[in-house]
Design a protein around this motif. Structure first.
Motif, short mmCIF file in Angstrom:
data_model
loop_
_atom_site.label_atom_id
_atom_site.label_comp_id
_atom_site.label_asym_id
_atom_site.label_seq_id
_atom_site.Cartn_x
_atom_site.Cartn_y
_atom_site.Cartn_z
N GLY A 10 0.81 -1.20 0.00
CA GLY A 10 0.00 0.00 0.00
C GLY A 10 0.84 1.25 0.00
N PHE A 11 0.20 2.35 0.31
CA PHE A 11 0.84 3.65 0.34
C PHE A 11 0.87 4.15 1.77
CE2 PHE A 11 0.96 8.23 0.15
CZ PHE A 11 1.84 8.50 -0.90
N VAL A 12 2.07 4.48 2.25
CA VAL A 12 2.23 4.98 3.62
C VAL A 12 3.23 6.12 3.64
CG1 VAL A 12 1.66 2.77 4.69
CG2 VAL A 12 4.04 3.32 4.16
N GLN A 13 3.16 6.91 4.69
CA GLN A 13 4.15 7.95 4.90
C GLN A 13 5.35 7.39 5.65
OE1 GLN A 13 2.22 11.24 6.88
NE2 GLN A 13 1.22 11.93 5.02
N ALA A 14 6.47 8.06 5.51
CA ALA A 14 7.68 7.64 6.21
C ALA A 14 7.40 7.50 7.70
CB ALA A 14 8.80 8.64 5.98
N GLY A 15 7.91 6.42 8.27
CA GLY A 15 7.68 6.14 9.68
C GLY A 15 6.52 5.21 9.93
N GLY A 16 5.72 4.97 8.91
CA GLY A 16 4.58 4.09 9.05
C GLY A 16 4.94 2.63 8.97
N ALA A 62 19.98 -3.02 5.21
CA ALA A 62 19.13 -1.84 5.12
C ALA A 62 17.83 -1.96 5.91
CB ALA A 62 18.82 -1.52 3.66
N VAL A 63 17.43 -3.18 6.24
CA VAL A 63 16.15 -3.36 6.92
C VAL A 63 16.28 -3.93 8.32
CG1 VAL A 63 15.05 -3.73 4.68
CG2 VAL A 63 15.69 -5.70 6.09
N LYS A 64 17.48 -4.25 8.74
CA LYS A 64 17.68 -4.82 10.07
C LYS A 64 17.17 -3.86 11.15
CE LYS A 64 21.60 -7.88 9.18
NZ LYS A 64 23.03 -8.16 9.47
N GLY A 65 16.46 -4.43 12.09
CA GLY A 65 15.91 -3.64 13.17
C GLY A 65 14.57 -3.02 12.86
N ARG A 66 14.16 -3.08 11.59
CA ARG A 66 12.89 -2.49 11.19
C ARG A 66 11.91 -3.52 10.64
NH1 ARG A 66 12.73 0.82 7.09
NH2 ARG A 66 14.62 0.03 6.05
N PHE A 67 12.42 -4.52 9.94
CA PHE A 67 11.58 -5.55 9.34
C PHE A 67 11.72 -6.86 10.10
CE2 PHE A 67 11.53 -3.86 4.67
CZ PHE A 67 11.13 -2.62 5.14
N THR A 68 10.65 -7.62 10.13
CA THR A 68 10.66 -8.92 10.76
C THR A 68 9.94 -9.94 9.88
OG1 THR A 68 10.64 -7.94 12.99
CG2 THR A 68 10.08 -10.28 12.80
N LEU A 85 9.09 2.66 8.15
CA LEU A 85 9.35 2.64 6.72
C LEU A 85 9.98 3.94 6.24
CD1 LEU A 85 6.13 0.79 5.61
CD2 LEU A 85 8.46 0.07 5.07
N LYS A 86 10.85 3.79 5.27
CA LYS A 86 11.57 4.90 4.67
C LYS A 86 11.24 4.98 3.19
CE LYS A 86 15.51 4.12 7.77
NZ LYS A 86 16.97 3.84 7.81
N PRO A 87 11.40 6.14 2.59
CA PRO A 87 11.14 6.25 1.15
C PRO A 87 11.94 5.26 0.32
CG PRO A 87 11.28 8.42 2.11
CD PRO A 87 11.67 7.46 3.19
N GLU A 88 13.15 4.94 0.74
CA GLU A 88 13.98 4.00 0.01
C GLU A 88 13.48 2.56 0.08
OE1 GLU A 88 16.67 5.46 3.50
OE2 GLU A 88 15.03 6.24 2.27
N GLY A 109 4.10 -10.13 -6.86
CA GLY A 109 4.52 -8.93 -6.19
C GLY A 109 3.39 -8.08 -5.66
N THR A 110 3.70 -7.31 -4.64
CA THR A 110 2.77 -6.33 -4.09
C THR A 110 3.53 -5.01 -3.92
OG1 THR A 110 1.21 -5.87 -2.28
CG2 THR A 110 3.25 -6.99 -1.69
N LEU A 111 2.90 -3.94 -4.32
CA LEU A 111 3.58 -2.64 -4.36
C LEU A 111 3.54 -1.94 -3.01
CD1 LEU A 111 4.96 -0.40 -6.02
CD2 LEU A 111 2.68 0.46 -6.58
N VAL A 112 4.70 -1.49 -2.59
CA VAL A 112 4.85 -0.70 -1.38
C VAL A 112 5.39 0.67 -1.77
CG1 VAL A 112 6.08 -0.43 0.81
CG2 VAL A 112 5.21 -2.68 0.12
N THR A 113 4.68 1.71 -1.40
CA THR A 113 5.10 3.06 -1.70
C THR A 113 5.18 3.86 -0.41
OG1 THR A 113 4.01 2.99 -3.87
CG2 THR A 113 4.62 5.15 -3.02
N VAL A 114 6.34 4.42 -0.15
CA VAL A 114 6.57 5.19 1.07
C VAL A 114 6.91 6.62 0.68
CG1 VAL A 114 7.83 5.36 3.23
CG2 VAL A 114 7.47 3.12 2.17
N SER A 115 6.12 7.55 1.13
CA SER A 115 6.33 8.95 0.82
C SER A 115 7.13 9.64 1.91
CB SER A 115 4.99 9.66 0.63
OG SER A 115 4.25 9.67 1.84
N SER A 116 7.77 10.75 1.54
CA SER A 116 8.58 11.51 2.49
C SER A 116 7.70 12.27 3.46
CB SER A 116 9.50 12.48 1.74
OG SER A 116 10.37 11.79 0.88
#
Length: 116
Positions: A10-16, A62-68, A85-88, A109-116
């Motif tokens: 989905g679409f989320v803002q940074a930090g979501g 790049a995802v350690k500590g944030r993704f599980t 989540l980060k824009p990258e 695939g499933t689309l992930v979009t992270v905005s600033s």
């Protein structure tokens, strides 16, 4: 033919946060590895997190500590909890399962979009 189906993008803002799910259309009797990969715009597909039957997990730096990554016991299903989540992190996320003889199964695939 086995088909993997991802959901939860989905679409989320940074930090979501987002939680991705992957299920197989039919049972895969032997799975040697499972994992999540992603492809950012203009980049090749890269490893995000993997889970082996022995219980070992591996994460991209790049995802350690944030993704599980997790799996449901006795089921051909895996999940990816993504926090902070980060824009990258933006990209298409793919589910992968490796069976006997190295046979690989991939989702569309499933689309992930992270905005600033």
């Amino acid at each position: 033919q086995v088909q993997l189906v991802e959901s939860g993008g989905g679409f989320v803002q940074a930090g979501g946060s987002l939680r991705l799910s992957c299920t197989a259309s039919r049972n895969i009797f032997t799975i040697n590895a499972m994992g999540w990969y992603r492809r950012a715009p203009g980049s090749q597909r890269e490893l995000v997190a993997t889970f082996r039957t022995g219980g070992n997990t591996n994460y991209a730096d790049a995802v350690k500590g944030r993704f599980t990554i997790s799996r449901e016991n006795g089921k051909n299903a895996i999940y990816l909890q993504m926090n902070s989540l980060k824009p990258e992190d933006t990209g298409v996320y793919y589910c992968n399962m490796v069976g006997t003889y190295g046979i690989e199964y991939w989702g569309m695939g499933t689309l992930v979009t992270v905005s600033s």
